[in-house]
Design a protein around this motif. Structure first.
Motif, PDB file in Angstrom:
ATOM      1  N   ARG A  42       0.739  -1.258   0.063  1.00  8.16           N
ATOM      2  CA  ARG A  42      -0.061   0.036  -0.104  1.00  8.16           C
ATOM      3  C   ARG A  42       0.817   1.292  -0.072  1.00  8.16           C
ATOM      4  O   ARG A  42       0.341   2.182  -0.690  1.00  8.16           O
TER       5      ARG A  42
ATOM      6  N   GLU B 139      -9.284  -6.406  -7.312  1.00  9.72           N
ATOM      7  CA  GLU B 139      -9.576  -5.344  -6.242  1.00  9.72           C
ATOM      8  C   GLU B 139      -8.206  -4.627  -6.487  1.00  9.72           C
ATOM      9  O   GLU B 139      -8.246  -3.233  -6.252  1.00  9.72           O
TER      10      GLU B 139
ATOM     11  N   THR C 298      -7.747  -0.326  -7.173  1.00  9.49           N
ATOM     12  CA  THR C 298      -7.468   0.677  -6.450  1.00  9.49           C
ATOM     13  C   THR C 298      -6.095   1.330  -7.150  1.00  9.49           C
ATOM     14  O   THR C 298      -5.742   2.260  -6.522  1.00  9.49           O
TER      15      THR C 298
ATOM     16  N   PHE D 236     -10.432   5.378  -6.492  1.00  6.60           N
ATOM     17  CA  PHE D 236     -10.950   4.112  -5.785  1.00  6.60           C
ATOM     18  C   PHE D 236      -9.857   3.709  -4.673  1.00  6.60           C
ATOM     19  O   PHE D 236      -8.979   3.274  -5.126  1.00  6.60           O
ATOM     20  N   ASP D 237     -10.215   4.149  -3.454  1.00  5.98           N
ATOM     21  CA  ASP D 237      -9.366   4.125  -2.292  1.00  5.98           C
ATOM     22  C   ASP D 237      -9.194   2.600  -2.016  1.00  5.98           C
ATOM     23  O   ASP D 237      -8.146   2.215  -1.350  1.00  5.98           O
ATOM     24  N   GLN D 238     -10.507   2.145  -1.666  1.00  6.09           N
ATOM     25  CA  GLN D 238     -10.461   0.633  -1.254  1.00  6.09           C
ATOM     26  C   GLN D 238     -11.746  -0.003  -2.031  1.00  6.09           C
ATOM     27  O   GLN D 238     -12.422   0.600  -2.541  1.00  6.09           O
ATOM     28  N   ALA D 239     -11.635  -1.277  -2.302  1.00  2.00           N
ATOM     29  CA  ALA D 239     -12.600  -2.040  -3.312  1.00  2.00           C
ATOM     30  C   ALA D 239     -12.518  -3.363  -2.605  1.00  2.00           C
ATOM     31  O   ALA D 239     -11.586  -4.211  -2.262  1.00  2.00           O
TER      32      ALA D 239
ATOM     33  N   LEU E 153     -17.105   0.295  -3.548  1.00  2.99           N
ATOM     34  CA  LEU E 153     -15.574   0.962  -3.980  1.00  2.99           C
ATOM     35  C   LEU E 153     -15.826   2.331  -2.765  1.00  2.99           C
ATOM     36  O   LEU E 153     -16.763   2.871  -2.843  1.00  2.99           O
TER      37      LEU E 153
END
Length: 624
Positions: A294, A499, A503, A508-511, A525
């Motif tokens: 990340r 996913e 991202t 899209f920060d999280q998926a 999303l």
């Protein structure tokens, strides 16, 4: 930081690389490793951390004096060898002192995440029958108090920062606790608790993505042997400087970022916080960086946003990455070597583009490791193409934790290297990756049935990960068996790669991709705040109005970006419905683990009504 732990030393230059590494066979146990390191290089720099506005340096002899004081204080608690003691502190010298003091007394350390929920911490303390716990502040204890107040096994609660005892006789302020005793710094005198390599050293609890965390039992030999194997695969230098920011409660940081540098005699700098990581990289200028994907993702996305969709900067970046990847592949024997013109082009592009990106990471990285979760091939190609000495490994807590690895010169995006020396791997049913070797722990604390399910009678650890083994021995991780989505049409789809691809779009920060037993896939999303505000403004919408998320213009724009990110996936692995939300998934709201992994059942439960609507008869395609 307690006053007595603030020892200043001059910025002593590191001696030449003349001190031999300490291998696992010589060290035998973790406290003996510490003793040998202090003995062999007492005046070499060991650690540095930011205190009172300055970076303070600790030599190995300074660490011996500090650990001796901690050991004396722990000795006075009347604990017996084998008792469990827990620690929840930010990375730093106090964490190291507590761990080394406890190990030297034959105690078993139980690392806790400072960000974990009180309920989860209470479960770990209860399950491990912890006798003593060290917390960073009384605020942590306040959150934990209602859960652990009745635990008869918990005899002592230490807080580094404290306002009052609240009438609890178990509670002590760390400075007072440490100041009551004097201690002998000679680590050679710590012989009253002899241990063998197979003695239990630590319980590291799993992240609990699909259930309550389980305590993984790891011995001194497991941890030392694993660090030794990593050294043989990617040899560090004694002049290396590690920058530590992943929690020491994480097995990856503990083995590779703490015990491994001690074996070599490297120094470790402790970052102030993830928010100040960028500044710390420039100040410390590490040569070795251990990170989770990340962090690399965030840097990649920030650069992509600054480049914009078109323009000269983007074209220069893309040209640099393409040429850099060609150079890497040629060096690996997978392509033609660059000609004179390409060498000239690279010299110019490296100066104009690549060197500036590497400079953001301190400018002198020798090894940058990604671990803890799969790295997006897109991100891997980007940084490898810019000349960052990047590599990716694979592991799991039950394997102490590293299973595979490869030097940066052999890194191939999408692959995690071959097994480490002494580690065996093979594929089992459904291509599950199986692992066997001296790094595999004894199983789960007081859970024989779970242990038998994870480690078979032949010693093979069933990882639960879907693997692929290339002709050259490199391993590919292709998803989790428990996370495979089986649609109503019978397609088996691993969602994590999808996913990760989603991202890679800054919006899209999280998926989370869903679709178990359904006719098609959908996605929930979480929108990045800045990109969402810009998109809403461009669409003439109010970004703060919840109705804007369901506006047809928003959904069309989001679907177009989803389709673009998933264009390379098969037709059956396309998302046909999306739900957009602005509320991040956090440890606090129980939707991700302290290691930033999705708690899929909890997310499914939280969005159950929304998911039913996405697949309902009145909206057969969801909000398409």
């Amino acid at each position: 930081m307690a006053a007595m732990t603030k020892l200043k030393t001059a910025g002593t230059p590191r001696p030449a690389d003349t001190v031999a590494p300490i291998d696992a066979a010589t060290a035998r146990t973790l406290p003996h490793l510490f003793h040998l390191r202090v003995t062999r290089s007492p005046d070499a720099p060991a650690y540095r951390q930011f205190e009172s506005g300055v970076w303070r340096h600790y030599r190995w002899r300074d660490m011996a004096a500090l650990v001796a004081r901690w050991r004396a204080a722990l000795s006075a608690e009347g604990l017996a060898p084998g008792d469990r003691v827990a620690v929840s502190l930010p990375n730093g010298v106090d964490w190291i002192c507590f761990d080394q003091a406890a190990l030297s007394l034959g105690l078993v350390t139980v690392p806790l995440y400072t960000t974990d929920s009180p309920g989860n911490l209470a479960h770990i303390l209860t399950d491990s029958n912890t006798r003593l716990v060290l917390l960073d502040s009384e605020l942590q204890w306040d959150g934990l108090r209602t859960h652990v107040g009745g635990l008869p096994d918990l005899r002592r609660v230490l807080c580094r920062q404290i306002g009052g005892t609240g009438g609890d006789p178990r509670l002590r302020a760390l400075p007072d606790w440490l100041s009551t005793l004097t201690a002998v710094a000679d680590t050679a005198s710590w012989t009253d608790h002899p241990q063998e390599p197979d003695a239990l050293a630590t319980l590291i609890y799993t992240s609990g993505t699909t259930g309550m965390p389980k305590g993984v039992m790891l011995s001194h030999g497991n941890l030392l042997g694993n660090a030794d194997a990593v050294i043989r695969r990617i040899p560090p230098l004694q002049t290396d400087v590690f920058l530590s920011f992943l929690p020491l409660a994480h097995a990856f940081e503990r083995t590779v970022g703490y015990y491994l540098p001690m074996m070599i005699g490297c120094s470790v700098a402790y970052a102030r916080s993830i928010e100040q990581l960028r500044e710390d990289l420039l100040q410390v200028r590490p040569t070795v960086l251990l990170s989770v994907p990340r962090v690399y993702d965030k840097i990649y996305l920030a650069i992509q946003e600054k480049l914009g969709a078109t323009g000269m900067k983007r074209r220069l970046f893309e040209a640099t990455v393409r040429l850099g990847l060609r150079r890497l592949e040629a060096a690996q024997g997978r392509g033609s070597p660059p000609g004179p013109l390409d060498r000239l082009r690279w010299a110019a592009l490296d100066h104009l583009v690549a060197r500036k990106v590497r400079g953001r990471l301190g400018g002198r990285l020798r090894v940058a490791v990604s671990g803890g979760a799969p790295l997006s091939p897109t991100v891997g190609q980007f940084f490898a193409g810019l000349g960052l000495p990047l590599t990716e490994g694979y592991g799991l807590t039950e394997a102490a934790p590293t299973v595979t690895g490869i030097p940066p010169a052999g890194f191939r995006p999408g692959w995690v290297g071959p097994p480490l020396p002494g580690v065996e791997v093979r594929l089992g049913p459904r291509d599950e990756l199986l692992v066997r070797g001296p790094n595999v722990g004894a199983g789960y604390w007081r859970q024989p049935e779970a242990t038998a399910q994870a480690i078979d009678t032949d010693g093979w650890l069933h990882t639960g990960d879907i693997g692929e083994i290339a002709v050259d021995g490199q391993i590919g991780i292709r998803g989790r068996l428990k996370e495979i989505i089986v649609t109503s049409t019978g397609e088996n789809i691993p969602p994590t790669d999808m996913e990760s691809a989603l991202t890679m779009d800054p919006l899209f920060d999280q998926a989370m991709v869903i679709g178990e037993g359904r006719q098609f896939l959908a996605a929930i999303l979480v929108l990045g705040e800045g990109p969402w505000q810009r998109l809403a403004t461009d669409l003439g919408l109010d970004p703060h109005d919840p109705a804007s998320l369901m506006d047809s213009r928003t959904l069309v724009a989001a679907r177009a970006r989803v389709d673009a990110r998933l264009a390379g996936f098969p037709g059956y692995a396309q998302v046909r419905a999306v739900h957009l939300t602005r509320e991040p998934w956090t440890i606090g709201n129980g939707l991700i683990t302290p290691t930033m992994k999705l708690k899929r059942p909890e997310v499914m439960d939280r969005f159950a009504t929304t998911i039913d609507a996405m697949y309902g008869p009145s909206a057969p395609g969801g909000n398409r």
